[in-house]
Design an enzyme around this catalytic site. Sequence first.
Site, short mmCIF file in Angstrom:
data_model
loop_
_atom_site.label_atom_id
_atom_site.label_comp_id
_atom_site.label_asym_id
_atom_site.label_seq_id
_atom_site.Cartn_x
_atom_site.Cartn_y
_atom_site.Cartn_z
CB CYS A 92 -0.91 -0.03 1.31
SG CYS A 92 -1.76 1.29 1.46
CD GLU A 135 -6.43 0.90 -3.74
OE1 GLU A 135 -6.53 2.26 -3.17
OE2 GLU A 135 -5.28 0.53 -4.09
C1 QAP Z 1 -2.83 -1.77 -3.45
O1 QAP Z 1 -0.80 -0.59 -3.89
C2 QAP Z 1 -2.30 -3.22 -4.06
O2 QAP Z 1 5.33 -0.42 0.00
C3 QAP Z 1 -1.95 -0.62 -4.19
O3 QAP Z 1 7.33 1.25 -0.91
C4 QAP Z 1 -1.21 -3.84 -3.85
O4 QAP Z 1 -0.04 0.48 -5.27
C5 QAP Z 1 -3.29 -4.11 -4.37
C6 QAP Z 1 3.86 0.84 -3.19
C7 QAP Z 1 -0.72 -5.01 -4.16
C8 QAP Z 1 -3.21 -5.44 -4.79
C9 QAP Z 1 -1.83 -6.02 -4.57
C10 QAP Z 1 4.00 0.09 -2.00
C11 QAP Z 1 4.90 1.72 -3.91
C12 QAP Z 1 2.49 0.64 -4.11
C13 QAP Z 1 5.30 0.21 -1.51
C14 QAP Z 1 0.43 0.08 -4.40
C15 QAP Z 1 6.20 1.09 -1.80
C16 QAP Z 1 5.99 1.78 -2.84
C17 QAP Z 1 1.73 0.07 -3.59
CO CO Z 2 -3.69 1.03 -0.37
#
Ligand code: QAP
Ligand code: CO
Length: 167
Positions: A92, A135
Amino acid sequence: MAKLTILEFPDPRLRTVAKPVESVNDDIRQIIDNMFETMYEAPGIGLAATQVNIHQQIIVIDVSEDKNEPMVFINPTLTVIDEATESYDEGCLSVPGYYEEVERPIRVKIDALDKNGDAFTIEPEGLLSVCVQHEIDHLNGKLFVDYLSNMKRQRIRKKLEKQHRAK
Ligand code: QAP
Ligand code: CO
């Protein structure tokens, strides 16, 4: 366009429950543009308005390889079609640096409005299904760390708090 500031866990504003969008107008489309810019720059695959301290039911997602399939969900509602669940290693933008397995229903139906205010329904699969559910949780003030043990969540909270103090 403008890049917005992403709130980070354990910021209490992430617990705010978002209100439905009353009218999908140019102001809302401006917010959507800024959310996409913020998400693509991060970079991330999904962002809820709650994460940028806007407490309206707006989500932007792009799970495509080439980052050229933007999806918008306004006032989304989720229906679980089947009880079967699957776990996925979730992250996230509001919990940077941490990934943990979270179990969610595999088959869900989403009803929402697009950026023109038109209603649509999808039955997302795979990563898109996980991402939309993650989300929608944000819009309800819920984070993926809420599904973890208290011990794991506390550990993440303490590490992020320490990091925030150092900034
Ligand atoms: C939600 O998450 C999600 O820790 C969206 O250092 C994630 O875009 C749904 C991100 C996985 C399903 C599976 C996270 C970027 C981005 C980090 C994201 C980071 C840099 C997360
Ligand atoms: Co999130």
